[in-house]
Design an enzyme around this catalytic site. Structure first.
Site, PDB file in Angstrom:
ATOM      1  N   PRO A 135       0.736  -1.212  -0.108  1.00  0.00           N
ATOM      2  CA  PRO A 135       0.156  -0.240  -0.151  1.00  0.00           C
ATOM      3  C   PRO A 135       0.928   1.415  -0.067  1.00  0.00           C
ATOM      4  CG  PRO A 135      -0.030  -0.944   2.137  1.00  0.00           C
ATOM      5  CD  PRO A 135       0.739  -1.769   1.310  1.00  0.00           C
ATOM      6  N   CYS A 136       1.419   1.590  -1.225  1.00  0.00           N
ATOM      7  CA  CYS A 136       2.279   2.963  -1.160  1.00  0.00           C
ATOM      8  C   CYS A 136       1.321   3.869  -1.433  1.00  0.00           C
ATOM      9  CB  CYS A 136       3.066   2.864  -2.520  1.00  0.00           C
ATOM     10  SG  CYS A 136       2.450   2.276  -3.950  1.00  0.00           S
ATOM     11  N   HIS A 137       0.071   3.779  -1.422  1.00  0.00           N
ATOM     12  CA  HIS A 137      -0.758   5.076  -1.212  1.00  0.00           C
ATOM     13  C   HIS A 137      -1.202   5.486   0.039  1.00  0.00           C
ATOM     14  CE1 HIS A 137      -3.435   1.192  -0.893  1.00  0.00           C
ATOM     15  NE2 HIS A 137      -4.230   2.055  -0.213  1.00  0.00           N
TER      16      HIS A 137
END
Length: 179
Positions: A135-137
């Site tokens: 989850p880089c968001h």
């Protein structure tokens, strides 16, 4: 040998890539660095068991469930530093955010260094080959800006809203290179 398939999603067409057994890529259509970690041609093959698992995971995610990253065999391609950053990304709880600076502090501690560049961390985050799943968001600037998402900051905002993240202190940047 690498294989690929596509699937629709609420944030656009997604390309999945695998090495036969492990998921090595997930890119949203139009994403910066699309397929960038895969050095050889991918053969389209839709009926791979890992793709079935990944599509189920994504369906659960987009249905409002909180599927665990550990449900999928992942093998993102990248060096030791990037792998370290991606490991930290995997620890960010669903619906929460962390700053690039916080990740830099964690990486510095991991590497027995006093400090670590937030920009170096940003490069590793930006080259994450398994968007959404890793989850880089969920990484934001220290001032609350949703800067720096290879899939676009609008998509980043949608994913965070999808997860029910408290967006009250977050904002879309008005200008800059990370749009």
């Amino acid at each position: 040998m690498y294989y690929s398939t596509t699937c629709p999603s609420p944030v656009g067409l997604i390309t999945l890539a695998c090495d036969g057994d492990n998921l090595v890529g997930l890119w949203i259509e139009g994403q910066k660095y699309h397929g960038g970690t895969i050095s050889e041609a991918m053969i389209e093959k839709n009926n791979m068991p890992i793709f079935t698992e990944a599509k189920k995971w994504l369906n659960n995610y987009f249905s409002g469930e909180k599927p665990d990253i550990s449900e999928l065999p992942l093998a993102p391609v990248g060096g030791e530093f990037r792998q370290g950053v991606w490991g930290i990304l995997c620890e960010i709880p669903y619906g929460e955010v962390i700053t690039y600076g916080d990740i830099a502090k964690k990486m510095a501690a991991k590497m027995n260094k006093e400090t670590m560049s937030s920009q170096a961390v940003g490069g590793a985050v930006g080259h994450n080959p398994l968007s959404i799943i890793i989850p880089c968001h969920r990484v934001v600037a220290s001032n609350g800006s949703l800067t720096g998402y290879a899939g676009g900051v609008g998509t980043k905002a949608k994913l965070l809203e999808w997860e029910g993240t408290d967006m009250s202190s977050l904002f879309l940047p008005k200008k800059g290179t990370a749009l």
